[in-house]
Design a protein around this motif. Sequence first.
Motif: not given
Length: 494
Positions: A104, A108-109, A111-113, A115
């Motif tokens: 990522q 991207q990461y 936004d992924y935090k 999850v």
Amino acid sequence: MKPSAPFPALMVQGTTSDAGKSTLVTALCRYYRRQGVSVAPFKPQNMALNSAVTVDGGEIGRAQAAQAAACGLEPHSDMNPVLLKPNSDTTAQVVIHGKVLQNQSAAQYHDYKKVAKQAVLESWRRLTGQYSMVVVEGAGSPAEINLRAGDIANMGFAEAVDCPVILIADIDRGGVFAHLVGTLELLSASERRRVVGFVINRFRGDIALLQSGLDWLEAKTGKPVLAVLPYLHDLYLEAEDALSTRHACSANSAAFHIVVPHLPSFSNHTDFDPLQLHPGVQVSFAKRPEQVEGADLIVLPGSKAVRSDLAQLRERGWDSFIRRHLRYGGKLLGICGGFQMLGRAIADPLGLEGAPGQAEGLALLDMATELQAEKCLKRTAGRFYRQSTPVAGYEIHLGLSSGPALSQPLFELADGPDGAVAADGQVAGSYLHGLFDLPEACDALLDWAGYRAESAVDFNALREAGIERLADCLAEHCDFAKLEAGVRRFRSEQ
């Protein structure tokens, strides 16, 4: 009956990277283990290329594996549920619960935090359900304004699980009072209340000359100084991420010279710690061959981006240096990604470490490698091929190698042969990280390379001695009564 823990959780956060968070958590883990407390380490999110394989077949940051040892535990993926392994300045391989998720970008990461936070909390619930105390390590600094939103590594995590915090700063860097007071000022009111005290790390000199500053700090912030920890010379602990040469023995002209090309995605630097600690060996990490004068042994290290590092190796002239070294009878060893470089080709059809494609290898071993989506993660042990000398370590790699060279393996491990040795005996390689850790294995590999003088250090015993020394230091210099009073006060104000 085992003593109860004084509190169920405690977090260590630092004013900067390398302030001493990992070492303080390690010391706290061993200290409380000595008291008979059932204690475990935890780091919600880590960014590191030095990783370790866990008992459940995952990978976590190397520092958490050392902290597990301080607790008398096998490392488990719950101890570091989110691991980021950089591929470049802007991308990283994301590892969740010990298993690779995907590569990522930083955006991207971010936004992924949300999850990732759920993975962190799942691991937290399992650990706190299993152990009576968990000591948590933060990452970097809690006062990075641009990273505060969605934080799962520092105060965002502490607030989510309602955990008290120790703030540690490194006085050896200078500006320790500014670091501590400035960090507090950049926290929210609830986060400031969560800080139960300060630890000042790596102090040298007369403590009496520091006392007026400590008094001012406590008056200014209303927070106690829990400990001033001295600078511990010659302390050995594995580095969490950056390549460390602070344990290297002093170079001398008679030393056996090992050269390691320092390529951009060099990973698992701790493979070389036993060699740096060896009294008869000099290890040189060099970006370009013109920075070194000859070598007795060249070691191609692990890599997070093998094809890219192989291209850099050629661009910098290492391939010519290696071939000249071999012509003059020198030895060459490849570890993991470095082993893959020794073959005829490296294929990455899925684009796991960059754009899909294939690269020509150094063609020093008759084999080829194809990167595959499922990463090999295992701890293993065995012996040198057709010998009785033991070896032990761990594997972390994506590639599967095949070819005639593998019919003459370097090691015979529990689950089969590993690595290869060229017919002329000059070139060898293995997927095994930690292959120098056992002194017998280190001696055997150095003997193959042409060194037959002093024996290797006992690397595992040295690490254990370092952990014990840290705990002794903490027991002497930390006011645990102040710490426990600070935690009680924080709880009473909730």
